[in-house]
Motif scaffolding. Structure first.
Motif, PDB file in Angstrom:
ATOM      1  N   LYS A  40     -51.889  12.858 -12.744  1.00  0.00           N
ATOM      2  CA  LYS A  40     -51.510  14.267 -12.939  1.00  0.00           C
ATOM      3  C   LYS A  40     -50.105  14.533 -12.407  1.00  0.00           C
ATOM      4  O   LYS A  40     -49.273  15.154 -13.080  1.00  0.00           O
ATOM      5  N   LYS A  41     -49.846  14.053 -11.210  1.00  0.00           N
ATOM      6  CA  LYS A  41     -48.546  14.293 -10.579  1.00  0.00           C
ATOM      7  C   LYS A  41     -47.429  13.599 -11.347  1.00  0.00           C
ATOM      8  O   LYS A  41     -46.367  14.184 -11.594  1.00  0.00           O
ATOM      9  N   SER A  42     -47.663  12.354 -11.749  1.00  0.00           N
ATOM     10  CA  SER A  42     -46.635  11.597 -12.462  1.00  0.00           C
ATOM     11  C   SER A  42     -46.344  12.195 -13.835  1.00  0.00           C
ATOM     12  O   SER A  42     -45.200  12.196 -14.294  1.00  0.00           O
ATOM     13  N   ALA A  43     -47.391  12.690 -14.506  1.00  0.00           N
ATOM     14  CA  ALA A  43     -47.231  13.242 -15.852  1.00  0.00           C
ATOM     15  C   ALA A  43     -46.785  14.701 -15.836  1.00  0.00           C
ATOM     16  O   ALA A  43     -46.364  15.234 -16.867  1.00  0.00           O
ATOM     17  N   GLY A  44     -46.901  15.349 -14.674  1.00  0.00           N
ATOM     18  CA  GLY A  44     -46.540  16.761 -14.590  1.00  0.00           C
ATOM     19  C   GLY A  44     -47.582  17.682 -15.196  1.00  0.00           C
ATOM     20  O   GLY A  44     -47.273  18.808 -15.601  1.00  0.00           O
ATOM     21  N   TRP A  45     -48.837  17.204 -15.258  1.00  0.00           N
ATOM     22  CA  TRP A  45     -49.904  18.034 -15.807  1.00  0.00           C
ATOM     23  C   TRP A  45     -50.354  19.058 -14.771  1.00  0.00           C
ATOM     24  O   TRP A  45     -50.467  18.751 -13.580  1.00  0.00           O
ATOM     25  N   GLU A  46     -50.637  20.259 -15.216  1.00  0.00           N
ATOM     26  CA  GLU A  46     -51.162  21.303 -14.345  1.00  0.00           C
ATOM     27  C   GLU A  46     -52.591  21.629 -14.751  1.00  0.00           C
ATOM     28  O   GLU A  46     -52.913  21.681 -15.939  1.00  0.00           O
ATOM     29  N   THR A  47     -53.455  21.834 -13.764  1.00  0.00           N
ATOM     30  CA  THR A  47     -54.832  22.232 -14.032  1.00  0.00           C
ATOM     31  C   THR A  47     -55.132  23.517 -13.281  1.00  0.00           C
ATOM     32  O   THR A  47     -54.415  23.902 -12.356  1.00  0.00           O
ATOM     33  N   GLY A  48     -56.206  24.187 -13.702  1.00  0.00           N
ATOM     34  CA  GLY A  48     -56.569  25.454 -13.082  1.00  0.00           C
ATOM     35  C   GLY A  48     -56.576  26.573 -14.112  1.00  0.00           C
ATOM     36  O   GLY A  48     -56.513  26.336 -15.325  1.00  0.00           O
ATOM     37  N   VAL A  49     -56.648  27.805 -13.622  1.00  0.00           N
ATOM     38  CA  VAL A  49     -56.742  28.985 -14.487  1.00  0.00           C
ATOM     39  C   VAL A  49     -55.581  29.921 -14.193  1.00  0.00           C
ATOM     40  O   VAL A  49     -55.213  30.128 -13.036  1.00  0.00           O
ATOM     41  N   THR A  50     -54.996  30.482 -15.249  1.00  0.00           N
ATOM     42  CA  THR A  50     -53.926  31.462 -15.079  1.00  0.00           C
ATOM     43  C   THR A  50     -54.086  32.579 -16.107  1.00  0.00           C
ATOM     44  O   THR A  50     -54.603  32.358 -17.206  1.00  0.00           O
ATOM     45  N   GLU A  60     -55.727  31.301 -19.567  1.00  0.00           N
ATOM     46  CA  GLU A  60     -55.597  29.906 -19.994  1.00  0.00           C
ATOM     47  C   GLU A  60     -56.147  29.032 -18.883  1.00  0.00           C
ATOM     48  O   GLU A  60     -55.808  29.215 -17.713  1.00  0.00           O
ATOM     49  N   SER A  61     -57.005  28.086 -19.258  1.00  0.00           N
ATOM     50  CA  SER A  61     -57.629  27.189 -18.288  1.00  0.00           C
ATOM     51  C   SER A  61     -57.431  25.749 -18.737  1.00  0.00           C
ATOM     52  O   SER A  61     -57.602  25.430 -19.919  1.00  0.00           O
ATOM     53  N   ARG A  62     -57.055  24.882 -17.798  1.00  0.00           N
ATOM     54  CA  ARG A  62     -56.929  23.455 -18.084  1.00  0.00           C
ATOM     55  C   ARG A  62     -57.669  22.666 -17.007  1.00  0.00           C
ATOM     56  O   ARG A  62     -57.550  22.973 -15.823  1.00  0.00           O
ATOM     57  N   ASN A  63     -58.422  21.661 -17.444  1.00  0.00           N
ATOM     58  CA  ASN A  63     -59.120  20.830 -16.469  1.00  0.00           C
ATOM     59  C   ASN A  63     -59.243  19.403 -16.988  1.00  0.00           C
ATOM     60  O   ASN A  63     -59.069  19.141 -18.188  1.00  0.00           O
ATOM     61  N   ILE A  64     -59.527  18.493 -16.090  1.00  0.00           N
ATOM     62  CA  ILE A  64     -59.663  17.073 -16.426  1.00  0.00           C
ATOM     63  C   ILE A  64     -61.049  16.592 -16.034  1.00  0.00           C
ATOM     64  O   ILE A  64     -61.516  16.850 -14.916  1.00  0.00           O
ATOM     65  N   ASP A  65     -61.712  15.898 -16.955  1.00  0.00           N
ATOM     66  CA  ASP A  65     -62.991  15.253 -16.686  1.00  0.00           C
ATOM     67  C   ASP A  65     -62.857  13.755 -16.921  1.00  0.00           C
ATOM     68  O   ASP A  65     -62.041  13.314 -17.734  1.00  0.00           O
TER      69      ASP A  65
END
Length: 253
Positions: A40-50, A60-65
């Motif tokens: 996540k950190k290396s790719a610059g991906w953000e997760t969570g809700v905004t 908008e919500s993003r999460n990783i499974d």
């Protein structure tokens, strides 16, 4: 309700894997949690809700499974999910992307998958390592039980074949960047950074590369060690799935 898979005969920790109703693993080893955070950190991906910039009720919500992992080889099969609603009265839109992620020779990578592990009818009964092997099989077009026979550098693989197809023709100069050195060695350039040196013959059939002789793959960026194989081989560039517009799911080569 969670579904459990007994994995006492695998290298998985913990021994029993719990999957939710969608097949995602809920009891992840610490090493895999740390791997996902590193990616996540290396790719610059953000997760969570905004709800920033949204109208009332919008979000908008993003999460990783995680659907599979291999602790010993620092690999995981993940889903990145985006749910989005512009405002309260709108339907929620959902988009998903899948990737094989990991750390290979110190390089953090993410390889988008063209297939979803959720479409595998045996997912609930598969050990996490088997899901990783399934993903690698899809990327390189090799049966799971033949993965051990390939020689790989990043997303380029040398796959043994019984013979060169009868309709294969000698490769024309310039195809796949083909140049022939004074020594007679043929050099292909794949994915911009993998140089395939063929001391022998190189052929093409329906856009597929075949070679016979001694083959060495070198990485122009120096991020991978050189690998070698001999014999009759198919040179495979791993299949890359599409990234959705909202996410660059590809990193590393």
């Amino acid at each position: 309700m969670y579904k459990t898979t007994d994995t006492f005969n695998s290298n998985t920790t913990p021994a029993t894997v719990r999957r939710d109703g969608y097949g995602a693993i809920r009891n992840l080893p610490t090493e895999i949690k740390e791997l996902v955070e590193t990616v996540k950190k290396s790719a610059g991906w953000e997760t969570g809700v905004t709800s920033e910039g949204m109208k009332r009720g919008g979000f908008e919500s993003r999460n990783i499974d995680v659907y599979g992992y291999d602790v010993a080889h620092n690999l995981a099969v993940i889903q990145i999910r985006r749910a989005w609603k512009k405002k309260e009265s709108w339907y929620t839109e959902v988009s998903k992307a899948y990737a094989l992620v990991g750390i290979d020779e110190g390089q953090v990578f993410s390889h988008p998958l063209a297939s979803s592990p959720r479409r595998n009818p045996h997912l609930d009964d598969m050990a996490p390592e088997e899901v990783v092997a399934w993903a690698e099989s899809k990327i390189f077009g090799v049966p799971v039980n033949k993965l051990h026979t390939i020689t790989r550098q990043g997303d380029i693989a040398l796959v043994p074949v019984r013979g060169i197809p009868h309709d294969a023709l000698p490769m024309a100069a310039g195809r796949f960047g083909l140049v022939t050195l004074e020594s007679g060695v043929h050099v292909l350039t794949l994915r911009g950074s993998h140089q395939v040196h063929i001391d022998g013959e190189v052929f093409e059939a329906d856009g597929t590369i075949y070679a016979e002789g001694a083959i060495e793959i070198m990485h122009s960026k120096g991020e991978h060690k050189a690998v070698c194989a001999t014999g009759k081989l198919k040179v495979v560039t791993g299949e890359v799935g599409d990234s959705p517009w909202w996410l660059n799911a590809e990193m590393g080569d």
